[in-house]
Structures are given as C-alpha cells and as structure tokens.
Design an enzyme around this catalytic site. Structure first.
Site, PDB file in Angstrom:
ATOM      1  N   CYS A   1       1.418   1.224   3.190  1.00 40.39           N
ATOM      2  CA  CYS A   1       1.884   1.645   4.511  1.00 40.39           C
ATOM      3  C   CYS A   1       1.286   0.775   5.619  1.00 40.39           C
ATOM      4  CB  CYS A   1       1.629   3.133   4.705  1.00 40.39           C
ATOM      5  SG  CYS A   1       2.711   3.873   5.949  1.00 40.39           S
TER       6      CYS A   1
ATOM      7  N   HIS B   1       4.633   5.457   0.002  1.00 41.15           N
ATOM      8  CA  HIS B   1       3.415   6.107  -0.495  1.00 41.15           C
ATOM      9  C   HIS B   1       3.522   6.420  -1.986  1.00 41.15           C
ATOM     10  CE1 HIS B   1       0.981   6.992   3.159  1.00 41.15           C
ATOM     11  NE2 HIS B   1       2.141   6.711   3.739  1.00 41.15           N
TER      12      HIS B   1
ATOM     13  N   GLU C   1       1.246   7.288  -3.988  1.00 39.69           N
ATOM     14  CA  GLU C   1       0.434   8.442  -4.416  1.00 39.69           C
ATOM     15  C   GLU C   1       1.224   9.734  -4.339  1.00 39.69           C
ATOM     16  OE1 GLU C   1       0.337   8.864  -0.096  1.00 39.69           O
ATOM     17  OE2 GLU C   1       0.189   7.137  -1.436  1.00 39.69           O
TER      18      GLU C   1
END
Length: 365
Positions: free
Chosen positions: A257, A343, A345
């Site tokens: 990001c 993202h 994750e």
C-alpha cells in the site's frame, strides 16, 4: 451503555450537502476526509486500520455493530477513523465471543458517528463529486457554524500522517529463534501483517516511521518490509530516502500500500490523489506475471502514475486492477524489491494474495 438513538446528528460535506440522521458513538463533533468502504464484514478491522487515520468512514453494508466488538480482532491499539457514517447502527449484538457493543467501544474510544443515513445515496454523491472533507456533529445542528469549522480542515493532499500513527519505540514480534529476520518500517502497520510473518517463522523488529536505514541495518535483518499507512506519500521525503537506501543495500524488500507508493517514488515514479480511492474486499486484480487473477482487499486514496511506470526503465508492472486498469503491483528490475497496492494480509477479505508473503520469504532464504 447510553442510548443515543433518539438524539439528532448532522453530516455536512465540503460542497455544502447536508444529511440529517441520529447520533452514534460519543456525542460531539468530528472532521475528516469522507470515504466509503464496500466490504460486507470486518467493520472492526476497518475502524482500527491506521491507514484510515483522519478519515470519516461510510460503511455501505446495511448493518454495523450487529456482531459486536472483540478486542483481539483490532488491527492496532486504537480506533483510527475520524468518524463513522452508517445506515443501521446496532447497539445489541449476537456474537457470544464479543467483548462489548459497538456503542461502548466508541464511547471508550471517543468516536463520533451518525446513523440512519441513506448511505447508498451518499456513496453515489461521493462517487460523482470525488473525495472531499466532511464534518459530523451531534452537539450542534447549526449548518453555518459547522461549515465555518469545516473550512479550516486541511485537504488530505500534502499531509504527512505516518509519523502520527507509527510506533514511538521499536518492538519485536514473533519467535526470537526464527531463522529469518525482517526489519519493518512502521508507517501505520496492521497487526495481521506481522502475524503473517510470524506464521511463516519470520522474526520481525518494528521501527518508527522516521528511523534511518543505518539504525535498522544495525539489527542485521535478512530483509525489509515497508508498511501501509495514512496520508500523502509525496509528503514523505524521509521515507523515500530510506526506501532508496534499502534498495541500494540489495537486500530483499517488500512493500504494501503506502510502501508500494514509496517504492515507486524511490524509482522516479510519481504518485497522485485518486478521484475516489479503492476501499473494499472484492477488488479484482490480475497478476500479469503468473497470468492469474485474485480478489483483493484494498484501502487507498493515492495511487502511482501509470504512465510514469510504463515509461520507466527501472520498474515493471506485475499486477493491474481489472476494474480501472490502475497499477496494483511493481518490481524493481535487477533488485529483490517488489510491492503491491492492495492488502494481501486480507483482514478483512479473501486470502487469495497471501502467496506474496511466501514469495518474500523465499527471497529471504
């Protein structure tokens, strides 16, 4: 728990548009850049994501608060959003594992919100008009006074916010005897990113945003991770310099990001504020290296300039957004440095992209 459901509240946008609703959270007034997230779940992770610092969040899912708050699911130590706008605000919750209601959580965290808003109409308005500042108040309904206060709020463009949300002191995460060590530059990191490293037996040391490369290198890491975070990447010369030095060290580097945007800036690629950012958990991205697609979790209001990358002899595109063709991933030619705008994750969101952590670990080895 105080019941504020009968108290009026007001939302005023920078362009003069006014919405009337009911108070949610703490009674008060708050300002910030208004944005929206289209995710159907994961509201607590959104509230606590440091990348949202300084932003008023509009949730498009009809029900917020219905499964309560569970402390261990927070992505940071505090509520990070500046305010909340939602349709149905549920002070009662159904999940037995929850620790508290959303109302108690907001009162403890001093979060001002507004509910009973036609969020579909509001999102269409923001989509048409673009990102702008807004003010929520449940203590005054004087539109003129609120507009005067709102006029003093700075634009997100040009704001450096990572040093505000970053850790004040270095700390460790994971198993100290793990075979691999990664130095993390914390620009507003989410806890689940660190969990993804520890799950892969990587020991991390998390450093404050303005830590020098020399200080991180003195820990003798095998590689570097540059995190997500809030604000305008073009206002972060200190971090761009750090990323340049990481890159020159020839050690593996992975950015997510804001880290992606800084890697671009470090290689002469400009960034820009988007008319409307990407915020949700269903954004389709194509991995053009592997010729495969993934559904991704996203949260960003700035992006890299595609034309700059296409002309660059330093970086190449690895991922593109299938909705608008924006750049979602790059890698530096001749270096072990890569980044993605989204993202992986995925907290919340699908796990399609977690292979990127595996790729980074393979580089470290």
């Amino acid at each position: 728990m105080t019941n504020y459901s009968k108290l009026p509240a007001i939302l005023v946008l920078e362009d003069g548009t006014v919405y009337h609703g009911k108070a949610a959270g703490k009674i008060g007034t708050t300002t910030g850049e208004i944005c929206f997230n289209t995710g159907t779940t994961g509201y607590q992770e959104i509230f606590t994501d440091p990348s949202y610092y300084g932003q008023i969040m509009v949730t498009t899912n009809a029900h917020i608060g219905n499964y309560g708050i569970r402390d261990e699911e927070a992505e940071s130590g505090d509520i990070q959003i500046a305010g909340l706008v939602c349709k149905n605000y549920n002070m009662n919750y159904s999940r037995k594992m929850a620790d508290s209601s959303i109302q108690n959580y907001f009162e403890r965290g001093n979060l001002v919100g507004i509910s009973d808003i036609d969020t579909r109409a509001l999102v269409r308005h923001i989509r048409n008009k673009g990102a702008m500042n807004a003010i929520i108040s449940s203590e005054t309904l004087d539109v003129d006074a609120l507009q005067q206060q709102l006029a003093k709020v700075p634009s997100m463009a040009g704001l450096e916010l990572s040093s505000v949300v970053s850790t004040e002191k270095p700390y460790h995460h994971g198993n100290e005897s793990a075979p691999l060590r990664v130095a993390v530059l914390d620009l507003g990191i989410k806890k689940n990113i660190l969990r993804n490293f520890s799950d892969r037996n990587v020991y991390t040391k998390v450093f404050p945003a303005k830590t020098s490369f020399a200080e991180m290198e003195s820990w003798a890491p095998d590689g570097y991770f540059v995190s997500n975070g809030p604000g305008d990447p073009a206002a972060m010369d200190y971090a761009v310099q750090t990323v340049k030095e990481i890159q020159e060290s020839n050690k593996p580097m992975f950015g997510i990001c804001l880290g992606h945007q800084l890697l671009a800036l470090a290689n002469g690629v400009r960034t820009e504020k988007m008319f409307n950012g990407h915020r949700g958990i269903n954004h389709p991205v194509k991995n053009i290296i592997a010729d495969s697609c993934e559904i991704t979790s996203q949260n960003h209001g700035f992006g890299v300039v595609a034309d700059d990358i296409k002309k660059s002899d330093k970086v190449e595109i690895t991922h593109v957004n299938l909705n608008d063709d924006s750049i979602e991933g790059i890698r530096v030619k001749g270096k072990k440095a890569f980044s993605v705008q989204y993202h992986p994750e995925s907290s919340p969101g699908p796990h399609d992209s977690r292979y990127l952590f595996d790729q980074f670990v393979d580089m470290l080895r």
